[in-house]
Design a protein around this motif. Structure first.
Motif, PDB file in Angstrom:
ATOM      1  N   THR A 192       4.365  -4.037   4.192  1.00 22.76           N
ATOM      2  CA  THR A 192       4.016  -3.249   3.011  1.00 22.76           C
ATOM      3  C   THR A 192       5.235  -3.048   2.121  1.00 22.76           C
ATOM      4  O   THR A 192       5.169  -3.198   0.894  1.00 22.76           O
ATOM      5  CB  THR A 192       3.436  -1.888   3.423  1.00 22.76           C
ATOM      6  OG1 THR A 192       2.278  -2.094   4.234  1.00 22.76           O
ATOM      7  CG2 THR A 192       3.048  -1.070   2.202  1.00 22.76           C
ATOM      8  N   GLN A 222       2.972   8.452  -2.888  1.00 24.06           N
ATOM      9  CA  GLN A 222       2.298   8.217  -1.618  1.00 24.06           C
ATOM     10  C   GLN A 222       1.479   9.439  -1.261  1.00 24.06           C
ATOM     11  O   GLN A 222       1.904  10.574  -1.476  1.00 24.06           O
ATOM     12  CB  GLN A 222       3.352   7.938  -0.537  1.00 24.06           C
ATOM     13  CG  GLN A 222       2.820   7.504   0.806  1.00 24.06           C
ATOM     14  CD  GLN A 222       3.954   7.254   1.785  1.00 24.06           C
ATOM     15  OE1 GLN A 222       4.994   7.903   1.700  1.00 24.06           O
ATOM     16  NE2 GLN A 222       3.764   6.335   2.695  1.00 24.06           N
ATOM     17  N   GLU A 225      -3.618   8.543   2.217  1.00 28.68           N
ATOM     18  CA  GLU A 225      -4.439   7.349   2.365  1.00 28.68           C
ATOM     19  C   GLU A 225      -3.814   6.081   1.800  1.00 28.68           C
ATOM     20  O   GLU A 225      -4.119   4.989   2.264  1.00 28.68           O
ATOM     21  CB  GLU A 225      -5.797   7.571   1.685  1.00 28.68           C
ATOM     22  CG  GLU A 225      -6.615   8.703   2.303  1.00 28.68           C
ATOM     23  CD  GLU A 225      -7.947   8.884   1.610  1.00 28.68           C
ATOM     24  OE1 GLU A 225      -8.168   8.205   0.578  1.00 28.68           O
ATOM     25  OE2 GLU A 225      -8.765   9.687   2.087  1.00 28.68           O
ATOM     26  N   GLN A 226      -2.967   6.194   0.792  1.00 35.50           N
ATOM     27  CA  GLN A 226      -2.480   4.995   0.128  1.00 35.50           C
ATOM     28  C   GLN A 226      -1.104   5.209  -0.497  1.00 35.50           C
ATOM     29  O   GLN A 226      -0.650   6.336  -0.674  1.00 35.50           O
ATOM     30  CB  GLN A 226      -3.473   4.555  -0.955  1.00 35.50           C
ATOM     31  CG  GLN A 226      -3.713   5.611  -2.016  1.00 35.50           C
ATOM     32  CD  GLN A 226      -4.793   5.227  -2.992  1.00 35.50           C
ATOM     33  OE1 GLN A 226      -5.271   4.099  -3.005  1.00 35.50           O
ATOM     34  NE2 GLN A 226      -5.182   6.154  -3.844  1.00 35.50           N
ATOM     35  N   THR A 227      -0.473   4.084  -0.816  1.00 34.72           N
ATOM     36  CA  THR A 227       0.778   4.074  -1.555  1.00 34.72           C
ATOM     37  C   THR A 227       0.504   3.441  -2.913  1.00 34.72           C
ATOM     38  O   THR A 227      -0.134   2.388  -2.995  1.00 34.72           O
ATOM     39  CB  THR A 227       1.853   3.280  -0.811  1.00 34.72           C
ATOM     40  OG1 THR A 227       2.053   3.859   0.483  1.00 34.72           O
ATOM     41  CG2 THR A 227       3.160   3.279  -1.570  1.00 34.72           C
ATOM     42  N   ILE A 228       0.986   4.069  -3.967  1.00 36.08           N
ATOM     43  CA  ILE A 228       0.675   3.640  -5.331  1.00 36.08           C
ATOM     44  C   ILE A 228       1.976   3.350  -6.078  1.00 36.08           C
ATOM     45  O   ILE A 228       2.918   4.143  -6.036  1.00 36.08           O
ATOM     46  CB  ILE A 228      -0.128   4.716  -6.086  1.00 36.08           C
ATOM     47  CG1 ILE A 228      -1.376   5.095  -5.287  1.00 36.08           C
ATOM     48  CG2 ILE A 228      -0.506   4.223  -7.478  1.00 36.08           C
ATOM     49  CD1 ILE A 228      -2.094   6.307  -5.829  1.00 36.08           C
ATOM     50  N   GLY A 269      -5.602  -4.424  -0.697  1.00 33.11           N
ATOM     51  CA  GLY A 269      -5.226  -3.450  -1.704  1.00 33.11           C
ATOM     52  C   GLY A 269      -5.874  -3.748  -3.040  1.00 33.11           C
ATOM     53  O   GLY A 269      -6.730  -4.636  -3.168  1.00 33.11           O
ATOM     54  N   HIS A 270      -5.477  -2.993  -4.055  1.00 28.20           N
ATOM     55  CA  HIS A 270      -6.024  -3.149  -5.402  1.00 28.20           C
ATOM     56  C   HIS A 270      -4.883  -3.430  -6.378  1.00 28.20           C
ATOM     57  O   HIS A 270      -3.857  -2.738  -6.367  1.00 28.20           O
ATOM     58  CB  HIS A 270      -6.778  -1.893  -5.824  1.00 28.20           C
ATOM     59  CG  HIS A 270      -7.971  -1.585  -4.972  1.00 28.20           C
ATOM     60  ND1 HIS A 270      -9.183  -2.215  -5.129  1.00 28.20           N
ATOM     61  CD2 HIS A 270      -8.125  -0.727  -3.932  1.00 28.20           C
ATOM     62  CE1 HIS A 270     -10.043  -1.743  -4.238  1.00 28.20           C
ATOM     63  NE2 HIS A 270      -9.421  -0.847  -3.496  1.00 28.20           N
ATOM     64  N   ARG A 285      -2.254  -0.458  -5.545  1.00 29.54           N
ATOM     65  CA  ARG A 285      -2.612   0.525  -4.508  1.00 29.54           C
ATOM     66  C   ARG A 285      -2.778  -0.212  -3.183  1.00 29.54           C
ATOM     67  O   ARG A 285      -3.568  -1.150  -3.080  1.00 29.54           O
ATOM     68  CB  ARG A 285      -3.918   1.241  -4.869  1.00 29.54           C
ATOM     69  CG  ARG A 285      -3.831   2.086  -6.143  1.00 29.54           C
ATOM     70  CD  ARG A 285      -5.196   2.627  -6.546  1.00 29.54           C
ATOM     71  NE  ARG A 285      -5.117   3.452  -7.732  1.00 29.54           N
ATOM     72  CZ  ARG A 285      -5.021   4.776  -7.725  1.00 29.54           C
ATOM     73  NH1 ARG A 285      -5.037   5.418  -6.566  1.00 29.54           N
ATOM     74  NH2 ARG A 285      -4.940   5.462  -8.849  1.00 29.54           N
ATOM     75  N   LEU A 286      -2.018   0.240  -2.196  1.00 27.78           N
ATOM     76  CA  LEU A 286      -2.114  -0.348  -0.866  1.00 27.78           C
ATOM     77  C   LEU A 286      -2.482   0.736   0.136  1.00 27.78           C
ATOM     78  O   LEU A 286      -1.867   1.809   0.145  1.00 27.78           O
ATOM     79  CB  LEU A 286      -0.782  -0.980  -0.455  1.00 27.78           C
ATOM     80  CG  LEU A 286      -0.496  -2.391  -0.961  1.00 27.78           C
ATOM     81  CD1 LEU A 286       0.863  -2.856  -0.457  1.00 27.78           C
ATOM     82  CD2 LEU A 286      -1.572  -3.368  -0.534  1.00 27.78           C
ATOM     83  N   PRO A 287      -3.483   0.469   0.977  1.00 28.68           N
ATOM     84  CA  PRO A 287      -3.848   1.479   1.985  1.00 28.68           C
ATOM     85  C   PRO A 287      -2.745   1.637   3.006  1.00 28.68           C
ATOM     86  O   PRO A 287      -2.063   0.666   3.379  1.00 28.68           O
ATOM     87  CB  PRO A 287      -5.124   0.888   2.611  1.00 28.68           C
ATOM     88  CG  PRO A 287      -5.030  -0.583   2.367  1.00 28.68           C
ATOM     89  CD  PRO A 287      -4.317  -0.742   1.061  1.00 28.68           C
ATOM     90  N   ASN A 288      -2.531   2.869   3.436  1.00 30.53           N
ATOM     91  CA  ASN A 288      -1.517   3.139   4.453  1.00 30.53           C
ATOM     92  C   ASN A 288      -2.021   2.662   5.812  1.00 30.53           C
ATOM     93  O   ASN A 288      -3.165   2.905   6.187  1.00 30.53           O
ATOM     94  CB  ASN A 288      -1.202   4.636   4.519  1.00 30.53           C
ATOM     95  CG  ASN A 288      -0.521   5.125   3.259  1.00 30.53           C
ATOM     96  OD1 ASN A 288       0.146   4.358   2.566  1.00 30.53           O
ATOM     97  ND2 ASN A 288      -0.689   6.403   2.961  1.00 30.53           N
TER      98      ASN A 288
END
Length: 297
Positions: A192, A222, A225-228, A269-270, A285-288
């Motif tokens: 990640t 962060q 749920e996710q890191t942006i 992710g998105h 956006r990546l899910p943790n």
């Protein structure tokens, strides 16, 4: 005044006008109804069979397509992993091998320079110039090694690596970088951190090459749920029709941009890009990952 008569060769009771023909036709229709119903059921059964066959074929095609997409995702993931590992290896070789050889050469030249009293001025000047060139080469190799894979990314984490990189990029490019990272931003899984670092690295390169912007903003946050990651510039933007084709997948914006989107996609992710006359914004956006293992660093 005259009369016209029409005579059929097939005699029909209907022509007699006495109702016998109508009764005969009704009897004939009653006799044909079972056969018609049977034919209709047979046609319906055949149609249902064809529909079931076609539905099964479509379901099989969908399953095969999903399998192909999954294989492609796995292959893409493996390619990206190999690419990152190769960057690590090259960076390590540049630092540990070429860097060490250059350091040895610089030490030898420095020793000769200290003995320059036995040399004529021309030779001493050549040694001095050689020392300077070796020093520059060492600095460039160190920078190239860090750009391929900064040691801070593995040792200290994404926040430290981005701080180091943005400062160096601002110095080299003349673009003002506004980096916003919360002080309590923690460590992430290695893949990640690598993916997000590459996103920022490629985005800043695109800003420098294409946007004409004199400033860029990077915000890293962060939650549970996710890191942006948000990256914005103040450049000329991307034409709406070009951006629409990129979103539709009918036209890439370049290898770098397509690589960023694919890297995030395989990590579930998105990746979103928006643009206008005031600049371009990239949001990732990546899910943790659950249960981050610090040993992966």
């Amino acid at each position: 005044m005259g009369m016209i008569g029409i005579v059929s060769r097939k005699r029909s009771l209907v022509d007699t006008g006495d109702g016998l023909g109508m009764a005969a036709n009704e009897n004939a229709l009653r006799m044909d109804l079972p056969r018609a119903a049977t034919a209709m059921r047979a046609a319906q059964d055949e149609l249902e069979l064809r529909v079931k066959q076609r539905t099964a074929e479509l379901e099989e095609q969908v399953i095969e397509r999903h399998k192909a997409e999954e294989r492609l995702r796995e292959l893409t993931t493996r390619v990206l992993e190999l690419q990152d590992e190769e960057r690590r290896r090259i960076a390590r070789e540049l630092h540990d091998s070429a860097g060490q050889y250059l350091a040895a050469i610089q030490m030898n030249l420095s020793a000769l320079e200290r003995e320059s009293c036995a040399l004529d001025p021309t030779q001493a000047k050549r040694i001095s110039d050689s020392i300077e060139m070796v020093s520059r080469c060492t600095s460039e190799i160190r920078t190239l090694s860090y750009l391929l894979h900064p040691p801070l990314l593995d040792e200290m984490g994404l926040a430290s690596a981005l701080t180091w990189y943005s400062e160096g990029f601002a110095e080299r490019s003349g673009i003002r970088i506004d980096l916003d990272i919360s002080k309590d931003f923690g460590r992430l899984p290695r893949d990640t951190e690598t993916a997000l670092f590459r996103i920022v690295q490629q985005s800043l390169a695109n800003i420098y090459r294409h946007s004409g912007s004199h400033a860029a903003k990077i915000k890293l946050r962060q939650d549970a749920e996710q890191t942006i990651v948000d990256i914005c510039d103040e450049g000329r933007g991307i034409a709406p029709e070009v951006l629409k084709q990129f979103d539709d997948g009918t036209r890439p914006l370049g290898i770098g941009m397509a690589g960023m989107r694919e890297r995030i996609r395989v990590m579930r992710g998105h990746f979103n890009i928006s643009s206008g006359p005031d600049g371009t914004r990239i949001e990732v956006r990546l899910p943790n990952a659950e249960g981050t293992d610090e040993t992966t660093h």
